[in-house]
Write a protein that holds these residues in place. Structure first.
Motif, mmCIF file in Angstrom:
data_model
loop_
_atom_site.group_PDB
_atom_site.id
_atom_site.type_symbol
_atom_site.label_atom_id
_atom_site.label_comp_id
_atom_site.label_asym_id
_atom_site.label_seq_id
_atom_site.Cartn_x
_atom_site.Cartn_y
_atom_site.Cartn_z
ATOM 1 N N VAL A 823 0.743 -1.024 -0.115
ATOM 2 C CA VAL A 823 0.006 0.137 -0.036
ATOM 3 C C VAL A 823 1.059 1.066 0.112
ATOM 4 O O VAL A 823 0.591 2.338 -0.733
ATOM 5 N N ALA A 824 1.971 1.261 0.618
ATOM 6 C CA ALA A 824 2.708 2.541 0.996
ATOM 7 C C ALA A 824 3.259 2.598 -0.632
ATOM 8 O O ALA A 824 3.539 3.865 -0.970
ATOM 9 N N GLY A 825 3.922 1.669 -1.193
ATOM 10 C CA GLY A 825 4.461 1.739 -2.471
ATOM 11 C C GLY A 825 3.458 2.280 -3.430
ATOM 12 O O GLY A 825 3.953 3.121 -4.557
ATOM 13 N N ARG A 826 2.290 1.643 -3.241
ATOM 14 C CA ARG A 826 1.062 2.239 -4.349
ATOM 15 C C ARG A 826 0.850 3.559 -4.453
ATOM 16 O O ARG A 826 0.576 4.150 -5.331
ATOM 17 N N ILE A 827 1.026 4.239 -3.089
ATOM 18 C CA ILE A 827 0.616 5.723 -2.940
ATOM 19 C C ILE A 827 1.930 6.593 -3.020
ATOM 20 O O ILE A 827 1.922 7.688 -2.772
ATOM 21 N N GLY A 828 3.004 5.899 -3.254
ATOM 22 C CA GLY A 828 4.316 6.806 -3.351
ATOM 23 C C GLY A 828 5.263 6.697 -2.337
ATOM 24 O O GLY A 828 6.060 7.865 -2.186
#
Length: 1019
Positions: A823-828
């Motif tokens: 999730v953290a990677g998906r929101i940058g």
């Protein structure tokens, strides 16, 4: 307002009636009044009740009618007549009981067991404020205006209560009634079957006798000391002080005492306080002990008893509660008053002050004994409410006759089931062995041989010889072993020729049977020849030899067994693993650990290790705590330790790693609970248990805020939100597993089920049971989790997502860490460096592809991650046939991109798109596909092979629970929507459910009922 006005009026009326009777009649007339009043109330109690909404059942109408009757009696009293005083006394007593039964019945229906603690104490506080007002009016005005004027004032208060209820009737709903029996019969049927109801009835009768004795004792001491109006003023003063004490007690003390002492000790305050006052009245003729005794008795009747006794009814089923309350509080309690009256009449003039003081003291002792008996009955009744009671499994004479009759049945399943029931019931089977050995089914015959050997039934030797010579293979081979034990002389004559038999099963049985006698040398030669063939022997022969080496149970043959553990055939390996346990070959135990991770040998490895017992417990404990060992292996160890079931095994589970995999912790807790259930005799380190519960509480505290905030930011169905919620669920359930080590484990599991459930009334009963069974120290470790369940709380605050993700990305929990990083990677967001043991990126990608897929929406994220690990990706070009009608059901497909059409005999059935699945039911039953499925466009899917899925289910049975819950929801949605939608219109949300319904219908699969909790206790 109704309660306030009612108690104000009743206080004035009772005070006035007591003063009138005591001044116009001798105190020795009181027992007759007790008797007549009780009979009057009993008659009112057994009168048939009308419909709940009938006008005559309205508390407003009943209270208003009571006010009119009192006004009429006041007119007679004002002219100095004596009879109206008696009538008023009897009427007020009956009226008060009659109205109280209906009022508290309605209140019990309005609140659950937990709400009732606060609501009942508040209601009593308000009522006693009315009592204070009534007492103040009598104390102030009785000597000025006369006692008769107080009767008029009391009737006006009743009118006020009637008006108050008339304008707010919905505050008191009608109570539930028994569906099957009339209200006249139902309570007596329940009393005859419930030990709790009988103790409760005894308690009510004892309280009634005590109250009558104290009342008589008080009046005996104060009669002829004051005038009629003076007595009224004295009684009014008493009511004023009683009201003041009760208001303070109810509003400031009662709830705290209930919480701190528990219900039983709260009720025990009455005899504990009254006994010293009764003793004081024996040693002094002053009035203060009697005044205090009367004050306390009234305070108890107005304050402590209504709350305490009404809470006791929480343990009674809803359908029985109103009828039982009417019988106990009405008929039986007044029966206690009748008993008191009869005793006092029989005592006559000998009922003086000293005698009454001793009687009160004796009744306090009786109440104490009853309260001691009440607690276990109360716990049992609450347990029945939450389904935690144990059924009586004792077999009666008719059951035994039917079981014996079943032994002669032709159906083998019926015979075998009857045998097992007789074994469990410790019924004699030896007289019936011939029936089993002569049965036509070989499984029944084999069970008969086993029982013959276990029971030492030498008389079965002729039948065993018949099986050896002409029986089917399985019972024949078993009969060879049994014959050698039960008739060794006959065995030495019949078995030696079998050492050269071409039937390897018969030959191996003969070797095993003859190794312990004079034919040992020949048997060893035959065994050597069998083992020397090694892998050159057929698979069937290798299996039989491996089985024989286990049955020999002799360490000298262990080297012969070792090669079979590496046999290339899995069926041979399974037999060899089982033989390690059967033969007690502890030195081979380390070899079995590897098999715990093998799909086909896992079950046999668990059973074999468990059969080796405590000798392998240290090795298993070391494996469980070895963080470098494969997690798949360590996850199997708790189950093995539970099957070993010794004190050392329990210790190994309890003292396992404090910081470890969350799923392993959960499994350890589940197996600990079951081990304790099966072996309650094992001692438990209570401090260690409470430390573990404290850690679960800390986990709950740490994850609660992130869960609520993630729910606000990402939504309820986000995988990360679900994963954190799963950990909170597990922390709660683990706490109850641990509580089950200190208290009855089955009860604690049922309490948890209802605490986590949706039924608020059952939840309240479960919490009441928890509070009754556990100590305050133990409750404090779970109170935060049970008082407000995390899934019932509103979503948290927004704006905290990044902070929670940063914390979860550093978590020791592999699944939560993987979800948070994705999730953290998906929101940058910047990600911390990967940790050792992280889930592979491919598995994480597949995990999130399964997010939002309905058939996995009710499964724990741990289980979805396990499914992702076995899923493989596949692509199909537009027009490609994915499978055809009639193909074996060997996989489940999850559409990632694209769409597919289902066709039946060339006709279009439905279209499925991304996040939908097909092949669901065939995944479970393996039946042929009922439709063709063709890709409409280029389509990407995840494929879950049936064999891999079933292997996963063997280790994670809870995955099937979630799967069926989701399928059940879909089927229910289809049924509901079918009534609303028009013909030939299929809503997109129901496409997948329509396919599932068609599949279920075609394959005759019966949908199992959805479980009441998300994760089952088993495994």
């Amino acid at each position: 307002m109704f309660q306030f006005a009612l108690i104000a009026g009743v206080t004035q009326l009772k005070t006035a009636a007591n003063a009138l009777v005591l001044s116009r009649f001798e105190s020795h007339a009181l027992p007759y009044l007790y008797l007549v009043g009780a009979l009057l109330v009993a008659a009112l109690t057994v009168l048939p009740r009308k419909e709940p909404h009938a006008p005559s059942e309205s508390l407003s109408v009943l209270t208003g009618v009571g006010g009119l009757v009192v006004l009429a009696l006041a007119a007679g009293l004002s002219v100095g007549q004596r009879v109206p005083a008696l009538v008023l006394y009897l009427f007020v007593d009956a009226f008060t009981t009659f109205i109280a039964l209906r009022f508290w019945g309605r209140m019990a229906s309005a609140f659950d067991a937990r709400e009732a603690r606060r609501a009942f104490t508040a209601l009593n506080g308000v009522g006693m404020a009315g009592g204070m007002l009534g007492g103040l009016l009598v104390h102030t005005l009785a000597e000025r205006l006369g006692t008769a004027s107080m009767v008029v004032s009391g009737s006006l208060a009743l009118f006020a209560a009637a008006v108050a209820f008339h304008f707010n009737p919905e505050a008191a709903p009608q109570p539930a009634r028994s569906r099957h029996l009339s209200t006249a019969v139902a309570p007596w049927v329940y009393l005859s079957t419930s030990s709790y109801a009988r103790v409760l009835a005894g308690l009510a009768v004892s309280f009634a006798v005590l109250s009558s004795f104290v009342d008589f004792f008080f009046r005996l001491r104060v009669e002829r000391t004051l005038s009629e109006d003076g007595l009224a003023a004295l009684f009014g003063s008493l009511q004023l002080w009683i009201g003041l004490v009760c208001v303070i007690f109810q509003l400031l003390v009662a709830e705290r005492l209930l919480k701190r002492l528990g219900l039983m000790r709260y009720l025990a305050l009455l005899p504990a306080a009254m006994a010293p006052l009764a003793l004081a009245s024996l040693v002094t003729q002053e009035l203060w002990p009697v005044h205090l005794l009367r004050l306390l008795e009234n305070a108890v009747n107005y304050s402590l008893l209504p709350v305490g006794v009404q809470l006791l009814y929480a343990a009674v089923p809803d359908s029985e509660r109103e009828a039982l309350r009417g019988a106990v509080d009405g008929l039986l309690r007044k029966g206690g008053t009748v008993l008191a009256g009869v005793l006092l009449i029989g005592a006559g003039r000998s009922a003086d002050g000293a005698t009454m003081a001793l009687a009160v003291l004796a009744l306090c002792v009786v109440l104490g004994v009853l309260l001691l008996r009440l607690k276990p009955a109360y716990v049992e009744a609450l347990g029945e409410q939450v389904g935690a009671h144990e059924e009586d499994e004792e077999l009666d004479r008719e059951d035994r006759r039917l079981l014996v009759e079943a032994l002669g049945a032709s159906a083998p399943e019926r015979v075998l089931h009857a045998v097992e029931l007789m074994v469990q019931g410790e019924l004699p089977l030896r007289p019936h062995l011939s029936l089993l050995l002569r049965h036509t089914n070989e499984r029944v015959q084999e069970r008969g041989v086993q029982l013959s050997l276990e029971l030492g039934a030498t008389e079965t030797a002729p039948l065993l010889e018949e099986l050896v010579s002409q029986g089917p293979r399985r019972p024949r081979d078993s009969a060879v072993w049994a014959l050698a034990k039960l008739a060794p002389e006959r065995a030495e004559l019949l078995l030696p020729p079998l050492l050269q038999s071409q039937d390897v099963g018969l030959r191996c049985a003969a070797v095993g049977a003859l190794l312990s006698g004079k034919w040992r040398a020949s048997a060893l030669v035959s065994l050597g020849a069998l083992t020397a063939r090694g892998l050159q022997a057929p698979v069937v022969e290798r299996r039989e030899v491996a089985r024989l080496l286990g049955r020999l149970n002799d360490a000298t043959f262990m080297p012969m067994l070792t090669p079979f553990l590496s046999d290339p055939d899995s069926s041979v390996r399974r037999v060899a693993v089982r033989s390690v346990g059967e033969g007690g070959y502890v030195k081979l135990a380390p070899r079995l650990l590897t098999f715990l991770t093998w799909r086909e040998e896992r079950r046999e490895a668990r059973e074999a290790l468990a059969a080796l017992g405590d000798e392998v417990t240290p090795m298993l404990e070391a494996t469980l705590n070895d963080l470098s060992a494969p997690l798949a292996m360590r996850l199997q160890v708790p189950r093995v330790l539970r099957h070993i079931g010794t004190e050392a095994a329990l210790h190994a589970l309890l003292f396992s790693n404090v910081r470890d995999d969350a799923r392993l912790h959960f499994r350890i807790g589940a197996e600990l609970s079951r081990l304790r259930d099966e072996h309650p005799e094992h001692p438990v380190d209570e401090d260690r248990v409470r430390e573990a519960m404290g850690r679960r509480r800390e986990v709950y505290r740490a994850l609660l805020e992130p869960f609520l905030d993630l729910r606000a930011e990402l939504g309820e169905h986000s995988l990360l939100t679900r994963g954190v919620g799963d950990r909170l669920d597990q922390a709660l359930e683990l706490s109850f597993f641990l509580l089950g080590l200190l208290h009855p484990p089955q009860v604690m599991r049922r309490v948890h089920q209802h605490v986590a459930g949706k039924d608020t009334r059952r939840r309240a009963v479960a919490l009441e049971l928890l509070e009754t069974l556990t100590h305050e120290e133990d409750r404090s470790l779970v109170v935060e989790q049970v008082e407000a369940h995390h899934r019932d709380l509103p979503p948290g605050a927004t704006g905290q997502l990044e902070a929670h993700l940063a914390w979860l990305c550093r978590s020791e929990d592999v699944v939560l860490r993987a979800c948070a990083r994705y999730v953290a990677g998906r929101i940058g967001l910047d990600l911390p460096p990967p940790q050792e043991g992280d889930m592979s990126q491919a598995t994480v990608q597949k995990l999130f592809l399964l997010e939002g897929v309905h058939v996995f929406s009710q499964s724990d994220v741990d289980d979805v991650a396990a499914v992702a690990a076995i899923a493989r990706e596949a692509r199909f070009r537009a027009g490609t046939r994915i499978y055809s009608q009639g193909d074996p059901g060997d996989a489940l497909y999850v559409i990632v991109e694209g769409s597919v059409d289902a066709l039946s005999n060339g006709e279009h059935v439905l279209r499925m798109q991304a996040k939908e699945t097909f092949g669901d039911v065939s995944l479970l039953d393996g039946a042929p596909r009922p439709t063709d499925v063709v890709a409409v466009e280029d389509t990407r899917v995840l494929v879950i092979d049936r064999r891999d899925f079933l292997d996963l289910l063997a280790d994670r049975p809870e995955l099937l629970t979630g799967f069926f819950r989701a399928v059940s929801e879909q089927l229910r949605a289809v049924i509901k929507s079918s009534e609303l939608r028009q013909a030939n219109e299929v809503s997109p949300e129901m496409r997948q459910a329509s396919e599932l319904m068609g599949l279920v219908g075609e394959h005759r699969q019966e949908e199992p009922p959805p479980p009441e909790q998300k994760r089952p206790l088993a495994g």
